[in-house]
Design an enzyme around this catalytic site. Sequence first.
Site, PDB file in Angstrom:
ATOM      1  N   HIS A  68       0.514  -1.302  -0.386  1.00 34.03           N
ATOM      2  CA  HIS A  68      -0.235  -0.171   0.031  1.00 34.03           C
ATOM      3  C   HIS A  68       1.018   1.926   0.097  1.00 34.03           C
ATOM      4  O   HIS A  68       0.685   2.210  -0.312  1.00 34.03           O
ATOM      5  CB  HIS A  68      -0.969  -0.049   1.217  1.00 34.03           C
ATOM      6  CG  HIS A  68      -2.122  -1.156   1.352  1.00 34.03           C
ATOM      7  ND1 HIS A  68      -3.368  -0.756   0.539  1.00 34.03           N
ATOM      8  CD2 HIS A  68      -2.765  -2.178   0.789  1.00 34.03           C
ATOM      9  CE1 HIS A  68      -4.375  -1.590   1.192  1.00 34.03           C
ATOM     10  NE2 HIS A  68      -3.877  -2.355   0.352  1.00 34.03           N
ATOM     11  N   SER A 246      -3.932 -22.992   5.012  1.00 35.05           N
ATOM     12  CA  SER A 246      -2.691 -22.458   4.944  1.00 35.05           C
ATOM     13  C   SER A 246      -2.582 -21.084   5.365  1.00 35.05           C
ATOM     14  O   SER A 246      -1.494 -20.710   4.419  1.00 35.05           O
ATOM     15  CB  SER A 246      -2.094 -23.143   3.611  1.00 35.05           C
ATOM     16  OG  SER A 246      -0.355 -22.748   3.567  1.00 35.05           O
TER      17      SER A 246
END
Length: 328
Positions: A68, A246
Amino acid sequence: MVSKLMQVMALVLVLIFGFFIGISKAQLSVGFYTETCPDAESIVGATVRDAALSNPNILAVLLRLHFHDCYVQGCDGSILIDNDPDAEKHAFGHQGVGGYEVIEIAKEKLESQCPGVVSCADIVALAARDAVALANGPAYQVPTGRRDGRVSNISLAADMPDVSDSIQQLKSKFLDRGLSEKDLVLLSAAHTIGTTACFFMTDRLYNFFPGGGSDPSISPEFLPELKAKCPQDGDVNVRLPMDQGSGETFDKKILENIRGGFAVLQSDASLMEDEATKSVIDSYFGPLNSQFGPSFEEDFVNSMVKMGQIGVETGSDGEIRRVCGAFN
Ligand code: HEM
Ligand SMILES: *[C@@H]1O[C@H](CO)[C@@H](O)[C@H](O)[C@H]1NC(C)=O
Protein backbone atom coordinates in the site's frame (compact mmCIF):
# COMPACT_ATOMS: atom_id res chain seq x y z
CA MET A 1 41.00 19.82 -38.21
CA VAL A 2 37.84 21.66 -37.24
CA SER A 3 35.80 18.50 -37.41
CA LYS A 4 38.31 16.72 -35.19
CA LEU A 5 37.92 19.46 -32.60
CA MET A 6 34.13 19.22 -32.86
CA GLN A 7 34.34 15.49 -32.31
CA VAL A 8 36.41 15.95 -29.17
CA MET A 9 34.05 18.63 -27.87
CA ALA A 10 31.04 16.43 -28.55
CA LEU A 11 32.69 13.60 -26.66
CA VAL A 12 33.43 15.84 -23.69
CA LEU A 13 29.81 17.05 -23.67
CA VAL A 14 28.54 13.48 -23.73
CA LEU A 15 30.81 12.59 -20.83
CA ILE A 16 29.76 15.59 -18.74
CA PHE A 17 26.09 14.97 -19.49
CA GLY A 18 26.41 11.29 -18.61
CA PHE A 19 28.10 12.19 -15.34
CA PHE A 20 25.18 14.39 -14.29
CA ILE A 21 22.63 11.77 -15.27
CA GLY A 22 24.59 9.30 -13.16
CA ILE A 23 24.36 11.61 -10.16
CA SER A 24 20.72 12.57 -10.48
CA LYS A 25 19.61 8.98 -10.95
CA ALA A 26 20.86 7.58 -7.66
CA GLN A 27 19.94 3.93 -7.24
CA LEU A 28 18.94 1.75 -4.35
CA SER A 29 21.58 -0.73 -3.26
CA VAL A 30 21.76 -3.77 -1.03
CA GLY A 31 23.48 -2.88 2.24
CA PHE A 32 23.02 0.87 1.83
CA TYR A 33 23.38 1.34 5.61
CA THR A 34 26.44 -0.88 6.11
CA GLU A 35 28.68 2.09 6.90
CA THR A 36 26.20 4.60 8.30
CA CYS A 37 24.07 2.34 10.49
CA PRO A 38 25.46 -1.19 10.50
CA ASP A 39 22.73 -2.64 12.73
CA ALA A 40 19.85 -1.09 10.79
CA GLU A 41 18.60 -4.33 9.24
CA SER A 42 18.99 -6.40 12.39
CA ILE A 43 17.16 -3.79 14.45
CA VAL A 44 14.20 -3.90 12.07
CA GLY A 45 14.32 -7.71 12.08
CA ALA A 46 14.29 -7.91 15.87
CA THR A 47 11.40 -5.47 16.07
CA VAL A 48 9.32 -7.51 13.64
CA ARG A 49 10.16 -10.74 15.49
CA ASP A 50 9.11 -9.21 18.81
CA ALA A 51 5.85 -7.94 17.40
CA ALA A 52 5.04 -11.36 15.95
CA LEU A 53 5.43 -13.03 19.35
CA SER A 54 2.31 -11.36 20.65
CA ASN A 55 0.49 -11.09 17.30
CA PRO A 56 1.38 -13.61 14.57
CA ASN A 57 -0.88 -11.88 12.02
CA ILE A 58 1.32 -8.79 12.18
CA LEU A 59 3.51 -10.51 9.55
CA ALA A 60 0.71 -10.34 6.99
CA VAL A 61 -0.14 -6.81 8.05
CA LEU A 62 3.44 -5.64 7.47
CA LEU A 63 3.63 -7.30 4.07
CA ARG A 64 0.43 -5.56 3.04
CA LEU A 65 1.67 -2.20 4.35
CA HIS A 66 4.62 -2.25 1.95
CA PHE A 67 2.32 -2.81 -1.03
CA HIS A 68 0.00 0.00 0.00
CA ASP A 69 2.94 2.34 0.54
CA CYS A 70 4.49 1.55 -2.83
CA TYR A 71 1.31 1.60 -4.89
CA VAL A 72 0.49 5.21 -4.06
CA GLN A 73 3.21 7.63 -5.14
CA GLY A 74 5.95 5.08 -4.81
CA CYS A 75 7.65 3.47 -1.82
CA ASP A 76 8.17 6.73 0.05
CA GLY A 77 6.49 6.23 3.41
CA SER A 78 3.63 8.51 2.36
CA ILE A 79 1.07 6.14 3.87
CA LEU A 80 2.62 6.55 7.34
CA ILE A 81 1.80 10.24 7.80
CA ASP A 82 -0.61 10.50 10.67
CA ASN A 83 -1.04 14.13 11.67
CA ASP A 84 -3.35 15.39 8.94
CA PRO A 85 -6.98 14.41 8.24
CA ASP A 86 -6.26 14.60 4.49
CA ALA A 87 -3.23 12.33 4.75
CA GLU A 88 -3.14 9.34 2.46
CA LYS A 89 -3.67 6.72 5.19
CA HIS A 90 -7.31 7.79 5.59
CA ALA A 91 -8.17 6.77 2.04
CA PHE A 92 -10.93 4.20 1.55
CA GLY A 93 -8.54 1.98 -0.39
CA HIS A 94 -6.24 1.71 2.64
CA GLN A 95 -8.98 0.40 4.92
CA GLY A 96 -7.70 -2.15 7.40
CA VAL A 97 -4.04 -1.43 6.63
CA GLY A 98 -1.93 -1.46 9.80
CA GLY A 99 1.49 -2.16 11.25
CA TYR A 100 2.22 1.54 11.74
CA GLU A 101 3.13 1.06 15.41
CA VAL A 102 5.74 -1.57 14.55
CA ILE A 103 7.38 0.75 12.01
CA GLU A 104 7.39 3.54 14.60
CA ILE A 105 9.01 1.30 17.25
CA ALA A 106 11.77 0.32 14.81
CA LYS A 107 12.23 3.97 13.88
CA GLU A 108 12.61 4.98 17.52
CA LYS A 109 15.34 2.38 18.07
CA LEU A 110 17.10 3.43 14.87
CA GLU A 111 16.97 7.11 15.79
CA SER A 112 18.61 6.42 19.11
CA GLN A 113 21.40 4.48 17.44
CA CYS A 114 21.93 6.44 14.23
CA PRO A 115 19.81 9.58 14.19
CA GLY A 116 18.60 10.91 10.86
CA VAL A 117 19.99 8.04 8.80
CA VAL A 118 17.42 5.32 8.08
CA SER A 119 14.27 6.27 6.16
CA CYS A 120 10.80 5.14 7.15
CA ALA A 121 10.24 3.93 3.58
CA ASP A 122 13.21 1.56 3.98
CA ILE A 123 11.95 0.35 7.36
CA VAL A 124 8.65 -0.59 5.69
CA ALA A 125 10.46 -2.47 2.89
CA LEU A 126 12.75 -4.28 5.34
CA ALA A 127 9.88 -5.17 7.67
CA ALA A 128 7.94 -6.70 4.77
CA ARG A 129 10.99 -8.78 3.85
CA ASP A 130 11.41 -9.98 7.43
CA ALA A 131 7.70 -10.74 7.67
CA VAL A 132 7.88 -13.02 4.62
CA ALA A 133 10.86 -14.92 6.02
CA LEU A 134 9.27 -15.28 9.48
CA ALA A 135 6.16 -16.75 7.84
CA ASN A 136 8.38 -19.47 6.34
CA GLY A 137 8.72 -17.71 3.03
CA PRO A 138 11.95 -17.07 1.13
CA ALA A 139 14.71 -14.92 2.68
CA TYR A 140 15.95 -12.24 0.33
CA GLN A 141 18.05 -9.11 0.13
CA VAL A 142 16.31 -5.75 -0.11
CA PRO A 143 17.96 -2.88 -1.92
CA THR A 144 17.75 0.18 0.36
CA GLY A 145 18.46 3.89 0.15
CA ARG A 146 14.88 5.13 -0.21
CA ARG A 147 14.15 8.61 1.11
CA ASP A 148 10.89 9.65 2.74
CA GLY A 149 8.47 11.65 0.63
CA ARG A 150 7.14 15.05 1.56
CA VAL A 151 3.61 14.58 0.20
CA SER A 152 0.77 12.50 1.65
CA ASN A 153 -2.54 13.20 0.01
CA ILE A 154 -5.74 11.20 0.41
CA SER A 155 -6.82 11.82 -3.17
CA LEU A 156 -3.69 10.19 -4.57
CA ALA A 157 -4.91 6.85 -3.20
CA ALA A 158 -8.16 6.94 -5.14
CA ASP A 159 -7.11 4.27 -7.61
CA MET A 160 -5.96 1.57 -5.19
CA PRO A 161 -6.88 -1.83 -6.66
CA ASP A 162 -10.20 -3.07 -5.36
CA VAL A 163 -11.43 -6.63 -4.77
CA SER A 164 -14.19 -6.10 -7.32
CA ASP A 165 -11.95 -4.70 -10.07
CA SER A 166 -12.04 -6.72 -13.28
CA ILE A 167 -8.90 -8.57 -14.29
CA GLN A 168 -8.42 -5.95 -17.04
CA GLN A 169 -8.51 -3.18 -14.45
CA LEU A 170 -6.09 -5.01 -12.18
CA LYS A 171 -3.69 -5.62 -15.05
CA SER A 172 -3.76 -2.01 -16.17
CA LYS A 173 -3.40 -0.63 -12.65
CA PHE A 174 -0.30 -2.76 -12.13
CA LEU A 175 1.04 -1.89 -15.57
CA ASP A 176 0.70 1.80 -14.66
CA ARG A 177 3.21 1.10 -11.90
CA GLY A 178 5.55 -0.82 -14.17
CA LEU A 179 4.33 -4.20 -12.90
CA SER A 180 3.62 -6.97 -15.41
CA GLU A 181 0.90 -9.61 -15.51
CA LYS A 182 3.39 -11.98 -13.98
CA ASP A 183 4.06 -9.53 -11.14
CA LEU A 184 0.30 -9.22 -10.62
CA VAL A 185 0.03 -12.97 -10.08
CA LEU A 186 3.06 -13.27 -7.83
CA LEU A 187 2.24 -10.23 -5.73
CA SER A 188 -1.38 -11.31 -5.34
CA ALA A 189 0.06 -14.56 -4.02
CA ALA A 190 1.08 -12.49 -0.96
CA HIS A 191 -2.45 -13.45 0.09
CA THR A 192 -0.85 -16.76 1.06
CA ILE A 193 -0.73 -15.23 4.54
CA GLY A 194 -3.25 -13.12 6.36
CA THR A 195 -6.95 -12.62 6.61
CA THR A 196 -9.77 -10.64 5.10
CA ALA A 197 -12.82 -9.15 6.76
CA CYS A 198 -16.18 -10.51 5.61
CA PHE A 199 -16.78 -6.93 4.51
CA PHE A 200 -14.84 -7.72 1.32
CA MET A 201 -16.82 -10.92 0.72
CA THR A 202 -20.38 -9.61 0.80
CA ASP A 203 -20.69 -8.79 -2.89
CA ARG A 204 -18.92 -11.94 -3.97
CA LEU A 205 -21.24 -14.15 -1.92
CA TYR A 206 -24.60 -12.40 -2.09
CA ASN A 207 -24.61 -9.66 -4.66
CA PHE A 208 -22.27 -10.69 -7.43
CA PHE A 209 -22.21 -8.58 -10.56
CA PRO A 210 -23.86 -9.27 -12.92
CA GLY A 211 -27.04 -11.03 -11.88
CA GLY A 212 -26.80 -11.12 -8.09
CA GLY A 213 -26.26 -14.31 -6.09
CA SER A 214 -22.76 -15.65 -5.63
CA ASP A 215 -19.68 -15.68 -7.85
CA PRO A 216 -20.05 -18.78 -10.06
CA SER A 217 -16.29 -19.28 -10.04
CA ILE A 218 -16.39 -20.35 -6.38
CA SER A 219 -16.15 -24.14 -6.12
CA PRO A 220 -19.50 -25.65 -5.03
CA GLU A 221 -17.50 -27.48 -2.38
CA PHE A 222 -16.24 -24.20 -0.97
CA LEU A 223 -19.30 -21.95 -1.26
CA PRO A 224 -21.21 -23.28 1.77
CA GLU A 225 -18.12 -22.91 3.92
CA LEU A 226 -17.59 -19.30 2.85
CA LYS A 227 -21.26 -18.51 3.40
CA ALA A 228 -21.14 -20.08 6.86
CA LYS A 229 -18.16 -17.92 7.79
CA CYS A 230 -19.66 -14.77 6.33
CA PRO A 231 -23.44 -15.09 6.59
CA GLN A 232 -25.62 -12.57 4.80
CA ASP A 233 -26.27 -9.61 7.11
CA GLY A 234 -23.73 -11.05 9.57
CA ASP A 235 -20.87 -9.19 11.24
CA VAL A 236 -18.72 -7.78 8.43
CA ASN A 237 -15.73 -7.51 10.77
CA VAL A 238 -15.37 -11.27 11.19
CA ARG A 239 -12.10 -12.34 9.56
CA LEU A 240 -11.15 -15.43 7.59
CA PRO A 241 -7.87 -16.63 6.08
CA MET A 242 -7.41 -15.74 2.42
CA ASP A 243 -5.44 -18.93 1.75
CA GLN A 244 -7.86 -21.69 2.65
CA GLY A 245 -6.13 -24.28 4.83
CA SER A 246 -2.75 -22.53 4.87
CA GLY A 247 -3.34 -18.96 6.00
CA GLU A 248 -0.37 -18.68 8.32
CA THR A 249 2.35 -20.18 6.16
CA PHE A 250 3.95 -18.58 3.14
CA ASP A 251 3.62 -21.13 0.31
CA LYS A 252 2.18 -21.59 -3.15
CA LYS A 253 -0.97 -23.24 -1.82
CA ILE A 254 -2.67 -19.91 -2.51
CA LEU A 255 -2.14 -20.44 -6.26
CA GLU A 256 -3.39 -24.02 -6.02
CA ASN A 257 -6.49 -22.71 -4.25
CA ILE A 258 -7.04 -20.04 -6.89
CA ARG A 259 -6.73 -22.69 -9.62
CA GLY A 260 -9.23 -24.98 -7.96
CA GLY A 261 -12.00 -22.47 -7.23
CA PHE A 262 -10.92 -21.99 -3.63
CA ALA A 263 -9.87 -18.36 -3.90
CA VAL A 264 -11.33 -16.27 -1.11
CA LEU A 265 -10.92 -12.80 -2.63
CA GLN A 266 -12.64 -12.03 -5.91
CA SER A 267 -9.54 -10.30 -7.26
CA ASP A 268 -7.52 -13.48 -6.68
CA ALA A 269 -10.18 -15.60 -8.40
CA SER A 270 -10.14 -13.27 -11.40
CA LEU A 271 -6.52 -14.21 -12.12
CA MET A 272 -7.95 -17.37 -13.71
CA GLU A 273 -10.10 -15.38 -16.15
CA ASP A 274 -7.24 -14.08 -18.22
CA GLU A 275 -5.04 -16.22 -20.45
CA ALA A 276 -1.82 -14.49 -19.45
CA THR A 277 -2.33 -14.52 -15.69
CA LYS A 278 -3.79 -18.03 -15.77
CA SER A 279 -0.78 -19.37 -17.60
CA VAL A 280 1.55 -17.81 -15.02
CA ILE A 281 -0.36 -19.66 -12.30
CA ASP A 282 -0.31 -22.89 -14.31
CA SER A 283 3.45 -22.63 -14.80
CA TYR A 284 4.00 -23.51 -11.13
CA PHE A 285 2.03 -26.75 -11.36
CA GLY A 286 3.36 -28.69 -14.35
CA PRO A 287 4.13 -32.39 -13.72
CA LEU A 288 7.85 -31.64 -13.94
CA ASN A 289 7.68 -28.33 -12.09
CA SER A 290 9.78 -29.37 -9.15
CA GLN A 291 12.71 -30.30 -11.43
CA PHE A 292 12.36 -27.99 -14.40
CA GLY A 293 9.68 -25.44 -13.70
CA PRO A 294 10.01 -21.90 -12.42
CA SER A 295 10.38 -21.40 -8.68
CA PHE A 296 7.45 -19.67 -7.06
CA GLU A 297 9.63 -18.39 -4.22
CA GLU A 298 12.29 -16.99 -6.54
CA ASP A 299 9.74 -15.32 -8.78
CA PHE A 300 7.90 -13.87 -5.78
CA VAL A 301 11.12 -12.33 -4.49
CA ASN A 302 11.87 -10.77 -7.88
CA SER A 303 8.41 -9.23 -8.03
CA MET A 304 8.71 -7.93 -4.46
CA VAL A 305 12.05 -6.29 -5.18
CA LYS A 306 10.55 -4.76 -8.31
CA MET A 307 7.52 -3.48 -6.40
CA GLY A 308 9.89 -2.04 -3.81
CA GLN A 309 11.47 0.21 -6.43
CA ILE A 310 8.28 1.92 -7.61
CA GLY A 311 8.72 5.70 -7.62
CA VAL A 312 11.44 5.71 -4.99
CA GLU A 313 13.11 8.93 -3.97
CA THR A 314 16.88 8.70 -3.61
CA GLY A 315 19.98 10.84 -3.25
CA SER A 316 19.02 14.26 -1.95
CA ASP A 317 15.29 14.02 -2.77
CA GLY A 318 12.77 13.94 0.06
CA GLU A 319 13.98 13.65 3.64
CA ILE A 320 14.81 11.22 6.43
CA ARG A 321 11.94 11.66 8.86
CA ARG A 322 12.59 11.84 12.59
CA VAL A 323 9.32 10.05 13.28
CA CYS A 324 7.46 8.12 10.64
CA GLY A 325 4.04 9.61 11.32
CA ALA A 326 5.02 13.22 10.59
CA PHE A 327 7.08 15.22 8.12
CA ASN A 328 10.16 16.87 9.63
C1 HEM B 1 -4.12 -7.17 -6.74
C2 HEM B 1 -4.71 -6.27 -6.01
C3 HEM B 1 -5.02 -6.50 -4.56
C4 HEM B 1 -6.25 -6.44 -3.99
C5 HEM B 1 -7.56 -6.11 -4.69
C6 HEM B 1 -6.08 -6.75 -2.59
C7 HEM B 1 -7.10 -6.77 -1.67
C8 HEM B 1 -6.96 -7.15 -0.36
C9 HEM B 1 -8.04 -7.20 0.60
C10 HEM B 1 -9.48 -6.83 0.33
C11 HEM B 1 -7.53 -7.64 1.77
C12 HEM B 1 -8.27 -7.83 3.10
C13 HEM B 1 -8.11 -6.58 3.92
C14 HEM B 1 -8.79 -6.61 5.26
O1 HEM B 1 -9.87 -7.16 5.40
O2 HEM B 1 -8.19 -6.08 6.22
C15 HEM B 1 -6.12 -7.85 1.57
C16 HEM B 1 -5.27 -8.30 2.52
C17 HEM B 1 -3.92 -8.51 2.32
N1 HEM B 1 -3.20 -8.15 1.20
FE1 HEM B 1 -3.98 -7.62 -0.57
N2 HEM B 1 -4.76 -7.00 -2.35
C18 HEM B 1 -4.07 -6.86 -3.51
C19 HEM B 1 -2.71 -6.98 -3.68
C20 HEM B 1 -1.82 -7.25 -2.66
C21 HEM B 1 -0.39 -7.21 -2.80
C22 HEM B 1 0.34 -6.82 -4.08
C23 HEM B 1 0.14 -7.55 -1.60
C24 HEM B 1 1.57 -7.65 -1.19
C25 HEM B 1 2.57 -7.88 -2.00
C26 HEM B 1 -0.97 -7.83 -0.72
C27 HEM B 1 -0.85 -8.28 0.57
C28 HEM B 1 -1.92 -8.51 1.42
C29 HEM B 1 -1.77 -9.14 2.71
C30 HEM B 1 -0.51 -9.75 3.29
C31 HEM B 1 -3.05 -9.12 3.30
C32 HEM B 1 -3.45 -9.65 4.67
C33 HEM B 1 -3.54 -8.52 5.68
C34 HEM B 1 -4.05 -8.93 7.03
O3 HEM B 1 -4.04 -10.12 7.37
O4 HEM B 1 -4.47 -8.03 7.78
N3 HEM B 1 -2.13 -7.61 -1.40
N4 HEM B 1 -5.80 -7.54 0.25
C1 LIG C 1 -4.23 16.61 -3.10
O1 LIG C 1 -4.31 16.23 -4.46
C2 LIG C 1 -5.38 16.82 -5.16
C3 LIG C 1 -5.46 16.17 -6.54
O2 LIG C 1 -4.21 16.08 -7.13
C4 LIG C 1 -5.19 18.33 -5.20
O3 LIG C 1 -6.25 18.94 -5.87
C5 LIG C 1 -5.06 18.86 -3.77
O4 LIG C 1 -4.76 20.22 -3.79
C6 LIG C 1 -4.00 18.10 -2.99
N1 LIG C 1 -4.06 18.51 -1.60
C7 LIG C 1 -2.98 18.93 -0.95
C8 LIG C 1 -3.19 19.28 0.51
O5 LIG C 1 -1.89 18.99 -1.44
